[in-house]
Structures are given as structure tokens and as C-alpha cells.
Design an enzyme around this catalytic site. Structure first.
Site, PDB file in Angstrom:
ATOM      1  NE  ARG A 144       2.669   4.620   8.150  1.00 35.15           N
ATOM      2  CZ  ARG A 144       1.471   4.384   7.617  1.00 35.15           C
ATOM      3  NH1 ARG A 144       0.670   3.499   8.170  1.00 35.15           N
ATOM      4  NH2 ARG A 144       1.089   5.038   6.549  1.00 35.15           N
ATOM      5  NE  ARG A 196      10.697 -29.649  16.783  1.00 41.50           N
ATOM      6  CZ  ARG A 196      11.854 -29.121  16.392  1.00 41.50           C
ATOM      7  NH1 ARG A 196      12.657 -29.806  15.605  1.00 41.50           N
ATOM      8  NH2 ARG A 196      12.204 -27.917  16.786  1.00 41.50           N
ATOM      9  CB  CYS A 245       0.330  -2.545   4.832  1.00 37.98           C
ATOM     10  SG  CYS A 245      -0.105  -3.431   6.326  1.00 37.98           S
ATOM     11  CG  ASP A 283      -0.386   0.200   2.531  1.00 41.52           C
ATOM     12  OD1 ASP A 283       0.854   0.398   2.640  1.00 41.52           O
ATOM     13  OD2 ASP A 283      -1.143   0.186   3.525  1.00 41.52           O
ATOM     14  CG  HIS A 285      10.425 -23.708  13.345  1.00 39.97           C
ATOM     15  ND1 HIS A 285      10.594 -23.343  14.658  1.00 39.97           N
ATOM     16  CD2 HIS A 285      11.586 -24.285  12.959  1.00 39.97           C
ATOM     17  CE1 HIS A 285      11.809 -23.685  15.051  1.00 39.97           C
ATOM     18  NE2 HIS A 285      12.433 -24.254  14.025  1.00 39.97           N
ATOM     19  CG  ASN A 286       5.701 -21.144  11.387  1.00 36.06           C
ATOM     20  OD1 ASN A 286       6.453 -20.243  11.735  1.00 36.06           O
ATOM     21  ND2 ASN A 286       5.112 -21.939  12.255  1.00 36.06           N
TER      22      ASN A 286
END
Length: 142
Positions: free
Chosen positions: A109, A132, A65, A8, A98-99
Site C-alpha cells: 500500500r 565489519r 502485505c 496476503d 550490510h545485514n
């Protein structure tokens, strides 16, 4: 690698620096963000990035953003998206390790442009550990 980026009005300068780094590294970048500081709505750009990643036309995504939160919430509404709000290289690395995050969300900002570029580099260079963590990632979708 093909990477989609969206932002944005808080992120044009961040995007410019990140795109420069990505193209110099040989990546193909799809620009869905604004290049203006004039007020726009972050969902309009976040949805386009998430669609690219969700449908596989881009391998990874970057969204920017002001706080990173709004655009992160937006992209995480899409199937197959695991977006991570990151403000350090360490968090960007863990989001991938991990994700298996496939979109990084940057709070313009609250980070410098240099930090943002470093986070994106780390995000791209870090792989998913699996093991895992795979079981946990499999439980994320509803």
C-alpha cells in the site's frame, strides 16, 4: 535460484508481477501467497516462506502485505531469518550489503508494483559485504 514468495490480500498483483520477472530471469519460484483480494491472515503465508528460507529449501524469500510490517514481524520470528522491510531500491541494497537479509518485505500500500519489482531485482543482485558487517549480523540472533 529457488525463491519463496508469500502475500496476503494486499499483494496478489505485486506477486504476479514479481513472479513474472523472476521466472523470466530463470528462477524457480515457490508460491505461498493468496491469488485473491479476499481478506486472509498474513502470518499464514509468512510462516511458510520463513520456513523455506530457514530450512534452506529456498535461498531467499519475498513477503508482501499492506504495510509490510505485519508479515515482516512474522517471518523475523523464525531462526536464521533476517527480513528487511524495504520501500526503496537503496534500502533493499543496504539490507543485503550490510545485514545479509534473506527475505525482503514489501509494503504494497506504500509502493508501486514497478518499485516492488525494482526492489526485488536489487535485492537479488546485491551481495553481502561481510567484513565489519559480519560481526554485527552475528549478534542479531537471540
Amino acid at each position: 535460484m529457488k525463491i519463496s514468495i508469500g502475500n496476503d490480500h494486499a499483494g496478489p498483483d505485486y506477486k504476479k508481477a514479481i513472479v513474472k520477472m523472476l521466472t523470466e530471469a530463470g528462477h524457480d519460484v515457490v508460491n505461498h501467497g493468496t491469488d485473491s483480494a479476499g481478506s486472509v491472515d498474513y502470518p499464514d503465508f509468512g510462516h511458510l516462506v520463513a520456513k523455506d528460507v530457514s530450512e534452506g529449501t529456498s535461498q531467499l524469500g519475498i513477503v508482501i502485505c499492506g504495510s509490510g510490517n505485519g508479515i515482516n514481524m512474522t517471518v523475523n520470528k523464525h531462526a536464521n531469518i533476517r527480513a528487511a522491510l524495504c520501500w526503496t531500491k537503496e534500502i533493499a541494497s543496504l539490507a543485503r550489503q550490510h545485514n545479509n537479509a534473506n527475505i525482503i518485505s514489501i509494503p504494497a500500500r506504500f509502493t508501486s508494483i514497478e518499485q516492488a519489482v525494482d526492489m526485488v531485482k536489487t535485492f537479488l543482485e546485491t551481495g553481502f559485504e561481510g567484513g565489519r558487517h559480519q560481526n554485527r549480523v552475528d549478534k542479531i540472533p537471540c
